[in-house]
Design a protein around this motif. Structure first.
Motif, PDB file in Angstrom:
ATOM      1  N   THR A  71       0.840  -1.193   0.000  1.00  0.00           N
ATOM      2  CA  THR A  71       0.000   0.000   0.000  1.00  0.00           C
ATOM      3  C   THR A  71       0.879   1.247   0.000  1.00  0.00           C
ATOM      4  OG1 THR A  71      -1.660  -1.196   1.304  1.00  0.00           O
ATOM      5  CG2 THR A  71      -1.906   1.187   1.133  1.00  0.00           C
ATOM      6  N   TYR A  99       1.216   4.513   0.688  1.00  0.00           N
ATOM      7  CA  TYR A  99       0.797   5.716   1.401  1.00  0.00           C
ATOM      8  C   TYR A  99       1.756   6.848   1.039  1.00  0.00           C
ATOM      9  CZ  TYR A  99      -1.998   2.623   4.394  1.00  0.00           C
ATOM     10  OH  TYR A  99      -2.897   1.711   4.872  1.00  0.00           O
ATOM     11  N   THR A 125      -2.363  10.440   1.046  1.00  0.00           N
ATOM     12  CA  THR A 125      -3.088   9.852  -0.081  1.00  0.00           C
ATOM     13  C   THR A 125      -2.535   8.454  -0.313  1.00  0.00           C
ATOM     14  OG1 THR A 125      -1.514  10.788  -1.671  1.00  0.00           O
ATOM     15  CG2 THR A 125      -3.502  12.087  -1.192  1.00  0.00           C
ATOM     16  N   VAL A 126      -3.232   7.680  -1.112  1.00  0.00           N
ATOM     17  CA  VAL A 126      -2.737   6.363  -1.517  1.00  0.00           C
ATOM     18  C   VAL A 126      -2.600   6.365  -3.028  1.00  0.00           C
ATOM     19  CG1 VAL A 126      -3.190   3.885  -1.596  1.00  0.00           C
ATOM     20  CG2 VAL A 126      -3.798   5.199   0.451  1.00  0.00           C
ATOM     21  N   ASP A 127      -1.396   6.090  -3.505  1.00  0.00           N
ATOM     22  CA  ASP A 127      -1.154   5.986  -4.945  1.00  0.00           C
ATOM     23  C   ASP A 127      -1.710   4.639  -5.406  1.00  0.00           C
ATOM     24  OD1 ASP A 127      -0.121   5.580  -7.514  1.00  0.00           O
ATOM     25  OD2 ASP A 127       1.694   6.727  -7.087  1.00  0.00           O
ATOM     26  N   GLN A 128      -2.922   4.661  -5.947  1.00  0.00           N
ATOM     27  CA  GLN A 128      -3.610   3.418  -6.287  1.00  0.00           C
ATOM     28  C   GLN A 128      -2.897   2.647  -7.398  1.00  0.00           C
ATOM     29  OE1 GLN A 128      -5.878   2.272  -4.462  1.00  0.00           O
ATOM     30  NE2 GLN A 128      -6.705   4.054  -3.362  1.00  0.00           N
ATOM     31  N   GLU A 129      -2.360   3.356  -8.400  1.00  0.00           N
ATOM     32  CA  GLU A 129      -1.675   2.675  -9.493  1.00  0.00           C
ATOM     33  C   GLU A 129      -0.407   1.976  -8.993  1.00  0.00           C
ATOM     34  OE1 GLU A 129      -0.917   5.235 -12.758  1.00  0.00           O
ATOM     35  OE2 GLU A 129      -3.037   5.672 -13.154  1.00  0.00           O
ATOM     36  N   THR A 135       0.192   1.058  -5.943  1.00  0.00           N
ATOM     37  CA  THR A 135      -0.221  -0.026  -5.047  1.00  0.00           C
ATOM     38  C   THR A 135      -0.606  -1.264  -5.847  1.00  0.00           C
ATOM     39  OG1 THR A 135      -1.001   1.539  -3.365  1.00  0.00           O
ATOM     40  CG2 THR A 135      -1.887  -0.699  -3.268  1.00  0.00           C
ATOM     41  N   ALA A 136      -1.348  -1.067  -6.924  1.00  0.00           N
ATOM     42  CA  ALA A 136      -1.748  -2.201  -7.767  1.00  0.00           C
ATOM     43  C   ALA A 136      -0.533  -2.911  -8.349  1.00  0.00           C
ATOM     44  CB  ALA A 136      -2.669  -1.714  -8.889  1.00  0.00           C
TER      45      ALA A 136
END
Length: 227
Positions: A85, A87, A205-209, A211-212
Protein backbone atom coordinates in the motif's frame (compact mmCIF):
# COMPACT_ATOMS: atom_id res chain seq x y z
CA UNK A 1 44.06 0.59 9.63
CA UNK A 2 43.55 1.33 5.95
CA UNK A 3 47.28 2.08 5.58
CA UNK A 4 48.07 -1.26 7.19
CA UNK A 5 45.69 -3.04 4.86
CA UNK A 6 47.32 -1.40 1.83
CA UNK A 7 50.93 -2.01 2.87
CA UNK A 8 50.23 -5.62 3.84
CA UNK A 9 51.47 -5.31 7.42
CA UNK A 10 48.28 -6.85 8.84
CA UNK A 11 48.29 -10.66 8.98
CA UNK A 12 45.60 -12.31 6.86
CA UNK A 13 43.47 -13.59 9.79
CA UNK A 14 43.01 -10.03 11.11
CA UNK A 15 42.19 -8.29 7.80
CA UNK A 16 38.50 -9.18 7.67
CA UNK A 17 37.95 -8.10 11.28
CA UNK A 18 39.73 -4.78 10.72
CA UNK A 19 37.81 -4.11 7.48
CA UNK A 20 34.51 -4.65 9.29
CA UNK A 21 35.62 -2.18 11.98
CA UNK A 22 36.62 0.40 9.37
CA UNK A 23 33.30 -0.01 7.57
CA UNK A 24 31.39 0.55 10.81
CA UNK A 25 33.40 3.70 11.57
CA UNK A 26 32.87 5.05 8.05
CA UNK A 27 29.13 4.38 8.29
CA UNK A 28 28.99 6.30 11.57
CA UNK A 29 30.99 9.15 10.01
CA UNK A 30 28.52 9.34 7.10
CA UNK A 31 25.58 9.41 9.51
CA UNK A 32 27.22 12.20 11.50
CA UNK A 33 27.94 14.27 8.39
CA UNK A 34 24.35 13.93 7.20
CA UNK A 35 22.94 14.86 10.60
CA UNK A 36 25.29 17.83 11.02
CA UNK A 37 24.32 19.05 7.54
CA UNK A 38 20.63 18.83 8.37
CA UNK A 39 21.24 20.41 11.79
CA UNK A 40 22.95 23.35 10.09
CA UNK A 41 20.04 23.82 7.69
CA UNK A 42 17.50 23.54 10.49
CA UNK A 43 19.37 26.06 12.64
CA UNK A 44 19.58 28.55 9.79
CA UNK A 45 15.92 28.04 8.90
CA UNK A 46 16.80 27.25 5.30
CA UNK A 47 14.57 24.16 5.07
CA UNK A 48 11.12 24.98 3.74
CA UNK A 49 8.06 22.74 3.32
CA UNK A 50 7.45 21.30 -0.14
CA UNK A 51 4.32 20.05 -1.88
CA UNK A 52 5.99 16.94 -3.31
CA UNK A 53 4.13 13.66 -2.76
CA UNK A 54 6.49 11.09 -1.24
CA UNK A 55 5.84 7.35 -0.90
CA UNK A 56 6.38 6.48 2.77
CA UNK A 57 6.94 2.71 2.22
CA UNK A 58 9.53 3.47 -0.46
CA UNK A 59 11.42 5.82 1.84
CA UNK A 60 11.32 3.33 4.73
CA UNK A 61 12.71 0.56 2.51
CA UNK A 62 15.52 2.84 1.29
CA UNK A 63 16.35 3.80 4.89
CA UNK A 64 16.34 0.19 6.09
CA UNK A 65 18.79 -0.89 3.37
CA UNK A 66 21.39 1.37 4.97
CA UNK A 67 21.38 -0.85 8.09
CA UNK A 68 20.93 -4.32 6.56
CA UNK A 69 24.52 -5.42 7.18
CA UNK A 70 24.52 -4.20 10.79
CA UNK A 71 21.16 -5.93 11.34
CA UNK A 72 22.48 -9.18 9.86
CA UNK A 73 25.49 -9.14 12.19
CA UNK A 74 23.05 -8.87 15.12
CA UNK A 75 20.79 -11.55 13.59
CA UNK A 76 18.11 -8.87 13.51
CA UNK A 77 15.33 -8.51 10.95
CA UNK A 78 13.83 -5.22 9.73
CA UNK A 79 10.29 -5.95 8.64
CA UNK A 80 7.86 -3.55 6.95
CA UNK A 81 4.49 -5.22 7.46
CA UNK A 82 2.72 -3.63 4.46
CA UNK A 83 5.08 -2.94 1.58
CA UNK A 84 2.34 -2.82 -1.05
CA UNK A 85 0.00 0.00 0.00
CA UNK A 86 1.70 3.15 -1.25
CA UNK A 87 0.80 5.72 1.40
CA UNK A 88 2.03 9.15 0.30
CA UNK A 89 2.57 12.37 2.28
CA UNK A 90 3.66 15.89 1.33
CA UNK A 91 7.32 16.09 2.24
CA UNK A 92 10.90 16.23 1.05
CA UNK A 93 12.09 12.72 0.21
CA UNK A 94 15.67 13.19 1.43
CA UNK A 95 14.54 14.70 4.73
CA UNK A 96 11.91 12.02 5.31
CA UNK A 97 14.45 9.29 4.55
CA UNK A 98 16.76 10.83 7.15
CA UNK A 99 13.96 10.70 9.74
CA UNK A 100 13.54 6.95 9.27
CA UNK A 101 17.29 6.37 9.03
CA UNK A 102 17.76 8.01 12.42
CA UNK A 103 14.97 6.00 14.04
CA UNK A 104 16.06 2.70 12.49
CA UNK A 105 19.66 3.39 13.49
CA UNK A 106 18.55 3.61 17.12
CA UNK A 107 16.42 0.49 16.87
CA UNK A 108 19.11 -1.62 15.22
CA UNK A 109 21.90 -0.46 17.55
CA UNK A 110 19.97 -0.87 20.78
CA UNK A 111 17.72 -3.86 19.99
CA UNK A 112 18.27 -7.33 21.41
CA UNK A 113 20.32 -9.67 19.25
CA UNK A 114 18.15 -12.05 17.26
CA UNK A 115 15.07 -9.85 17.45
CA UNK A 116 13.04 -7.89 14.94
CA UNK A 117 12.34 -4.26 14.09
CA UNK A 118 8.75 -4.00 12.82
CA UNK A 119 7.25 -1.07 10.94
CA UNK A 120 3.47 -0.66 10.71
CA UNK A 121 1.45 1.91 8.79
CA UNK A 122 -2.25 2.65 8.80
CA UNK A 123 -4.41 5.39 7.34
CA UNK A 124 -6.81 6.77 9.94
CA UNK A 125 -10.41 7.92 9.44
CA UNK A 126 -9.42 11.39 10.67
CA UNK A 127 -7.12 11.73 7.64
CA UNK A 128 -3.85 11.09 9.47
CA UNK A 129 -1.24 8.50 8.54
CA UNK A 130 0.00 6.59 11.56
CA UNK A 131 3.43 4.90 11.52
CA UNK A 132 4.77 2.68 14.31
CA UNK A 133 8.35 1.39 14.61
CA UNK A 134 8.65 -1.35 17.23
CA UNK A 135 11.67 -3.15 18.68
CA UNK A 136 12.79 -4.93 21.84
CA UNK A 137 15.75 -3.92 23.97
CA UNK A 138 16.89 -2.00 27.06
CA UNK A 139 14.73 1.06 26.31
CA UNK A 140 14.42 4.13 28.55
CA UNK A 141 12.66 5.18 31.74
CA UNK A 142 9.79 7.64 32.17
CA UNK A 143 12.07 10.58 33.03
CA UNK A 144 14.23 9.98 29.96
CA UNK A 145 11.17 9.73 27.72
CA UNK A 146 10.49 13.45 28.13
CA UNK A 147 14.03 14.27 26.93
CA UNK A 148 14.47 11.79 24.06
CA UNK A 149 14.06 14.43 21.37
CA UNK A 150 16.29 17.06 23.00
CA UNK A 151 19.51 18.09 21.27
CA UNK A 152 22.46 16.01 22.48
CA UNK A 153 20.46 13.76 24.82
CA UNK A 154 21.45 10.09 25.19
CA UNK A 155 19.70 7.78 27.65
CA UNK A 156 21.47 5.94 30.46
CA UNK A 157 21.25 2.56 28.70
CA UNK A 158 22.59 4.06 25.47
CA UNK A 159 25.53 5.68 27.27
CA UNK A 160 26.37 2.37 28.92
CA UNK A 161 26.55 0.47 25.63
CA UNK A 162 29.45 0.32 23.18
CA UNK A 163 27.23 1.50 20.31
CA UNK A 164 28.22 4.93 19.01
CA UNK A 165 25.82 7.84 19.17
CA UNK A 166 25.78 11.63 19.01
CA UNK A 167 22.43 12.59 20.50
CA UNK A 168 21.52 14.32 17.23
CA UNK A 169 19.33 11.77 15.47
CA UNK A 170 16.04 11.97 17.33
CA UNK A 171 16.31 15.73 17.77
CA UNK A 172 16.65 16.13 14.01
CA UNK A 173 13.71 13.75 13.45
CA UNK A 174 11.46 15.99 15.52
CA UNK A 175 12.68 19.21 13.92
CA UNK A 176 12.14 17.85 10.39
CA UNK A 177 8.70 16.48 11.21
CA UNK A 178 7.73 19.79 12.84
CA UNK A 179 8.30 21.50 9.49
CA UNK A 180 5.66 19.29 7.88
CA UNK A 181 3.17 19.41 10.73
CA UNK A 182 3.86 15.80 11.73
CA UNK A 183 4.28 14.58 15.31
CA UNK A 184 6.55 11.98 16.88
CA UNK A 185 6.72 10.39 20.31
CA UNK A 186 8.05 7.22 21.92
CA UNK A 187 7.13 4.88 24.73
CA UNK A 188 8.76 1.90 26.41
CA UNK A 189 7.25 -1.06 28.27
CA UNK A 190 9.63 -2.61 30.86
CA UNK A 191 7.40 -5.70 30.97
CA UNK A 192 7.63 -6.56 27.27
CA UNK A 193 10.92 -4.62 26.77
CA UNK A 194 9.27 -3.09 23.70
CA UNK A 195 10.19 0.36 22.41
CA UNK A 196 7.61 2.03 20.19
CA UNK A 197 8.23 5.12 18.08
CA UNK A 198 5.03 6.66 16.72
CA UNK A 199 4.68 9.23 13.93
CA UNK A 200 1.48 10.98 12.87
CA UNK A 201 1.40 12.62 9.44
CA UNK A 202 -1.39 15.12 8.94
CA UNK A 203 -3.00 14.20 5.63
CA UNK A 204 -2.10 11.42 3.22
CA UNK A 205 -3.09 9.85 -0.08
CA UNK A 206 -2.74 6.36 -1.52
CA UNK A 207 -1.15 5.99 -4.94
CA UNK A 208 -3.61 3.42 -6.29
CA UNK A 209 -1.67 2.67 -9.49
CA UNK A 210 1.58 2.08 -7.67
CA UNK A 211 -0.22 -0.03 -5.05
CA UNK A 212 -1.75 -2.20 -7.77
CA UNK A 213 1.70 -2.75 -9.30
CA UNK A 214 3.17 -3.76 -5.95
CA UNK A 215 0.25 -6.11 -5.24
CA UNK A 216 0.62 -7.72 -8.67
CA UNK A 217 4.36 -8.16 -8.23
CA UNK A 218 3.83 -9.63 -4.75
CA UNK A 219 1.22 -12.08 -6.05
CA UNK A 220 3.46 -13.18 -8.91
CA UNK A 221 6.30 -13.76 -6.46
CA UNK A 222 4.07 -15.82 -4.16
CA UNK A 223 2.72 -17.86 -7.08
CA UNK A 224 6.10 -18.40 -8.70
CA UNK A 225 8.00 -21.68 -8.85
CA UNK A 226 8.95 -23.17 -5.49
CA UNK A 227 12.10 -25.17 -4.88
Amino acid sequence: TIDNLIDGSLPAPKRQQRMIAVRAQLRHAIELVLNFAYLSELTQGSIRPTDVSVSVPEVIIEASLFFQELAERKQLKIHLEDRETQYCVKSNKDLLRQVFMNILENDVKYSDTGGEVRVRMSGQKDGNLYVEILSQGPGFDSQERARLFELGFRGREARGMKASGSGLGLYICKRILDIYGAKIDAEYSPTSRETKFRIWFSGFTVDQEATARYLKASAEKDNGPHR
